[in-house]
Design an enzyme around this catalytic site. Structure first.
Site, PDB file in Angstrom:
ATOM      1  N   CYS A 184      -0.289   3.296  10.652  1.00  0.00           N
ATOM      2  CA  CYS A 184       0.424   4.431  10.055  1.00  0.00           C
ATOM      3  C   CYS A 184       1.222   5.162  11.131  1.00  0.00           C
ATOM      4  O   CYS A 184       0.667   5.606  12.128  1.00  0.00           O
ATOM      5  CB  CYS A 184      -0.540   5.391   9.369  1.00  0.00           C
ATOM      6  SG  CYS A 184       0.371   6.720   8.553  1.00  0.00           S
ATOM      7  N   ASN A 242       9.703   7.818   5.100  1.00  0.00           N
ATOM      8  CA  ASN A 242       8.642   8.648   4.518  1.00  0.00           C
ATOM      9  C   ASN A 242       7.708   9.133   5.599  1.00  0.00           C
ATOM     10  O   ASN A 242       7.549   8.497   6.638  1.00  0.00           O
ATOM     11  CB  ASN A 242       7.880   7.896   3.413  1.00  0.00           C
ATOM     12  CG  ASN A 242       6.683   7.131   3.953  1.00  0.00           C
ATOM     13  OD1 ASN A 242       5.617   7.709   4.195  1.00  0.00           O
ATOM     14  ND2 ASN A 242       6.863   5.838   4.179  1.00  0.00           N
ATOM     15  N   SER A 257       0.819  -1.211   0.000  1.00  0.00           N
ATOM     16  CA  SER A 257       0.000   0.000   0.000  1.00  0.00           C
ATOM     17  C   SER A 257       0.860   1.271   0.000  1.00  0.00           C
ATOM     18  O   SER A 257       1.859   1.352   0.713  1.00  0.00           O
ATOM     19  CB  SER A 257      -0.908  -0.013   1.231  1.00  0.00           C
ATOM     20  OG  SER A 257      -1.644   1.179   1.284  1.00  0.00           O
ATOM     21  N   ASN A 302       3.898  -2.799   8.590  1.00  0.00           N
ATOM     22  CA  ASN A 302       4.039  -1.439   8.058  1.00  0.00           C
ATOM     23  C   ASN A 302       5.489  -0.972   8.325  1.00  0.00           C
ATOM     24  O   ASN A 302       6.335  -1.762   8.748  1.00  0.00           O
ATOM     25  CB  ASN A 302       3.010  -0.514   8.716  1.00  0.00           C
ATOM     26  CG  ASN A 302       2.621   0.649   7.816  1.00  0.00           C
ATOM     27  OD1 ASN A 302       3.481   1.286   7.202  1.00  0.00           O
ATOM     28  ND2 ASN A 302       1.344   0.931   7.709  1.00  0.00           N
ATOM     29  N   ASN A 349      -5.435  -0.365   7.479  1.00  0.00           N
ATOM     30  CA  ASN A 349      -4.147   0.185   7.899  1.00  0.00           C
ATOM     31  C   ASN A 349      -4.303   0.613   9.350  1.00  0.00           C
ATOM     32  O   ASN A 349      -4.889   1.657   9.644  1.00  0.00           O
ATOM     33  CB  ASN A 349      -3.794   1.358   6.975  1.00  0.00           C
ATOM     34  CG  ASN A 349      -2.486   2.024   7.355  1.00  0.00           C
ATOM     35  OD1 ASN A 349      -1.889   1.686   8.380  1.00  0.00           O
ATOM     36  ND2 ASN A 349      -2.044   2.968   6.548  1.00  0.00           N
ATOM     37  N   GLY A 375      12.340  -0.567   3.100  1.00  0.00           N
ATOM     38  CA  GLY A 375      13.440  -0.958   2.219  1.00  0.00           C
ATOM     39  C   GLY A 375      14.275  -2.075   2.840  1.00  0.00           C
ATOM     40  O   GLY A 375      13.962  -2.565   3.935  1.00  0.00           O
ATOM     41  N   LEU A 397      -0.727   9.815   4.745  1.00  0.00           N
ATOM     42  CA  LEU A 397      -1.992   9.333   4.162  1.00  0.00           C
ATOM     43  C   LEU A 397      -2.665  10.337   3.230  1.00  0.00           C
ATOM     44  O   LEU A 397      -3.889  10.474   3.238  1.00  0.00           O
ATOM     45  CB  LEU A 397      -2.979   8.907   5.268  1.00  0.00           C
ATOM     46  CG  LEU A 397      -2.526   7.797   6.211  1.00  0.00           C
ATOM     47  CD1 LEU A 397      -3.663   7.412   7.157  1.00  0.00           C
ATOM     48  CD2 LEU A 397      -2.036   6.577   5.454  1.00  0.00           C
ATOM     49  N   GLY A 418      11.093  -4.716   2.924  1.00  0.00           N
ATOM     50  CA  GLY A 418      12.430  -4.851   2.344  1.00  0.00           C
ATOM     51  C   GLY A 418      12.592  -5.900   1.273  1.00  0.00           C
ATOM     52  O   GLY A 418      13.716  -6.209   0.867  1.00  0.00           O
ATOM     53  N   GLY A 446       7.192  -2.960  -1.722  1.00  0.00           N
ATOM     54  CA  GLY A 446       6.934  -1.518  -1.735  1.00  0.00           C
ATOM     55  C   GLY A 446       8.108  -0.732  -2.262  1.00  0.00           C
ATOM     56  O   GLY A 446       8.201  -0.423  -3.457  1.00  0.00           O
TER      57      GLY A 446
HETATM   58  C1  LIG Z   1       6.253   6.220   0.123  1.00  0.00           C
HETATM   59  C2  LIG Z   1       5.514   5.207   0.952  1.00  0.00           C
HETATM   60  C3  LIG Z   1       4.154   5.364   1.186  1.00  0.00           C
HETATM   61  C4  LIG Z   1       3.471   4.425   1.951  1.00  0.00           C
HETATM   62  N1  LIG Z   1       2.124   4.576   2.153  1.00  0.00           N
HETATM   63  C5  LIG Z   1       1.432   3.628   2.817  1.00  0.00           C
HETATM   64  C6  LIG Z   1       0.026   3.702   2.915  1.00  0.00           C
HETATM   65  O1  LIG Z   1      -0.637   4.614   2.392  1.00  0.00           O
HETATM   66  N2  LIG Z   1      -0.607   2.722   3.622  1.00  0.00           N
HETATM   67  C7  LIG Z   1       0.049   1.656   4.193  1.00  0.00           C
HETATM   68  O2  LIG Z   1      -0.581   0.789   4.802  1.00  0.00           O
HETATM   69  N3  LIG Z   1       1.400   1.560   4.089  1.00  0.00           N
HETATM   70  C8  LIG Z   1       2.084   2.500   3.413  1.00  0.00           C
HETATM   71  N4  LIG Z   1       3.439   2.364   3.261  1.00  0.00           N
HETATM   72  C9  LIG Z   1       4.132   1.201   3.858  1.00  0.00           C
HETATM   73  C10 LIG Z   1       4.307   0.070   2.828  1.00  0.00           C
HETATM   74  O3  LIG Z   1       3.071  -0.409   2.366  1.00  0.00           O
HETATM   75  C11 LIG Z   1       5.102  -1.097   3.446  1.00  0.00           C
HETATM   76  O4  LIG Z   1       4.376  -1.618   4.537  1.00  0.00           O
HETATM   77  C12 LIG Z   1       6.484  -0.677   3.922  1.00  0.00           C
HETATM   78  O5  LIG Z   1       7.050   0.267   3.062  1.00  0.00           O
HETATM   79  C13 LIG Z   1       7.448  -1.868   4.054  1.00  0.00           C
HETATM   80  O6  LIG Z   1       7.631  -2.520   2.809  1.00  0.00           O
HETATM   81  P1  LIG Z   1       8.874  -2.176   1.807  1.00  0.00           P
HETATM   82  O7  LIG Z   1      10.122  -2.241   2.632  1.00  0.00           O
HETATM   83  O8  LIG Z   1       8.781  -3.241   0.750  1.00  0.00           O
HETATM   84  O9  LIG Z   1       8.618  -0.819   1.282  1.00  0.00           O
HETATM   85  C14 LIG Z   1       4.157   3.300   2.505  1.00  0.00           C
HETATM   86  C15 LIG Z   1       5.533   3.150   2.263  1.00  0.00           C
HETATM   87  C16 LIG Z   1       6.204   4.069   1.472  1.00  0.00           C
HETATM   88  C17 LIG Z   1       7.679   3.858   1.215  1.00  0.00           C
END
Ligand SMILES: Cc1cc2nc3c(=O)[nH]c(=O)nc-3n(C[C@H](O)[C@H](O)[C@H](O)COP(=O)(O)O)c2cc1C
Length: 302
Positions: free
Chosen positions: A131, A70, A22, A191, A128, A216, A74, A243, A264
């Site tokens: 957050c 970040n 997300s 998250n 969610n 990441g 929302l 990540g 993500g």
């Molecule tokens: C730029 C950005 C915006 C995100 N926005 C949301 C969001 O709107 N809702 C949510 O549940 N998680 C949000 N996340 C969290 C990601 O869905 C994910 O849980 C988190 O980044 C860990 O995964 P990753 O390491 O693959 O990015 C966001 C992450 C990033 C980097």
């Protein structure tokens, strides 16, 4: 041997076990030209709230070693505009759609899901509850509110309900169990991780809100630990998240107990990551002579 990365997840047939995380794939309709949708198991939309939100002030993004912070806060158009202008387009794609929902109180979640209920083609909602970028505390840290939202949304939702948890809690396994007891059909773990960075020239935090959420490669071992712990305690399926950049990363999550995974930050860097990860998973299964991805779930050898 035919290798199979299809998987059934809470009644949804996923072509691959790879979901978009997300907030990193927009509303789900903007990036469809850039990625091969055949390699994506389901699109998880950015989080939608009942009222539109303009998000937090800039700067909202900062790079850190092997990851990013970040504090988007929302930002979204609100559920009404989302269903009027975005949802139909996303639902036309040949990919299951999971709509992520948030709010400040139980009623916000209920009002939003009631509007989504009119759209039969939605596959699930992801709550969610995690957050880190809002002024209030993270909902996962308020067990009463956390439980109340899941129970009440589950009562009115036409769709399966997935609870997305924060890793910043005392006991992720117990909280996952609470989500299960309240009726959640699955959990997403996890998250982002609350974190900060400081500019040593200006002495100022790199994010407008001082702290933000870290994601990441740097979070992968921590997210993996969350999945492993929760898998020991719960029966509902787990979406592993944090990540993941490659087939090898995804396999670690399956071995720890995830049924599928979401990607993500890696997709922000390289939208082809779904394609390369799917290919790597297929090759891995072939080399290991494993016929289906589900045979890996929870199979870490201790
Ligand atoms: C730029 C950005 C915006 C995100 N926005 C949301 C969001 O709107 N809702 C949510 O549940 N998680 C949000 N996340 C969290 C990601 O869905 C994910 O849980 C988190 O980044 C860990 O995964 P990753 O390491 O693959 O990015 C966001 C992450 C990033 C980097």
């Amino acid at each position: 041997m035919k290798n199979n990365i299809n998987i059934d997840f809470i009644g949804i047939k996923l072509k691959t076990p790879l979901l978009t995380a997300s907030g990193t794939f927009g509303y789900g309709d903007e990036l469809t030209d850039l990625v091969d949708l055949n390699k994506i198991g389901a699109i998880v939309t950015k989080t939608i709230t009942f009222e539109a939100r303009s998000g937090n002030p800039q700067p909202r993004i900062a790079e850190v070693s092997s990851g990013m912070l970040n504090t988007i806060g929302l930002q979204n158009v609100g559920v009404q505009k989302f269903v009027e202008n975005k949802l139909e387009n996303i639902l036309k794609q040949n990919v299951p759609v999971i709509v992520s929902v948030a709010g400040a109180c139980t009623d916000d979640y209920i009002k939003t899901v009631k509007i989504l209920n009119a759209f039969n083609k939605i596959s699930a909602v992801e709550l969610n509850l995690s957050c880190p970028n809002l002024k209030k505390t993270i909902i996962s840290q308020d067990i009463n509110l956390f439980s109340d939202i899941i129970k009440k949304v589950k009562k009115i939702s036409k769709f399966p309900v997935i609870a997305k948890l924060s890793p910043q809690v005392q006991d992720i396994a117990s909280l996952s169990q609470t989500a299960q007891d309240c009726g959640a059909d699955a959990v997403t773990l996890t998250n982002t991780f609350p974190a900060m960075a400081i500019d040593i020239n200006t002495f100022k935090p790199k994010l407008s809100t001082v702290k933000g959420g870290m994601s990441g490669p740097c979070v992968k071992p921590m997210a993996l630990r969350c999945v492993y712990d929760a898998y020991q305690k719960i029966k509902i399926p787990i979406i592993g998240c944090g990540g993941i950049c490659s087939g090898a990363d995804a396999v670690e999550f399956f071995l720890a107990g995830a049924r599928c995974v979401s990607i993500g930050t890696a997709a922000l860097v390289d939208p082809d990551v779904f394609e390369s990860t799917a290919k790597e998973l297929e090759e891995y299964l072939k080399n290991k002579k494993i016929s289906n991805i589900k045979d890996l779930i929870g199979k870490v050898k201790l």
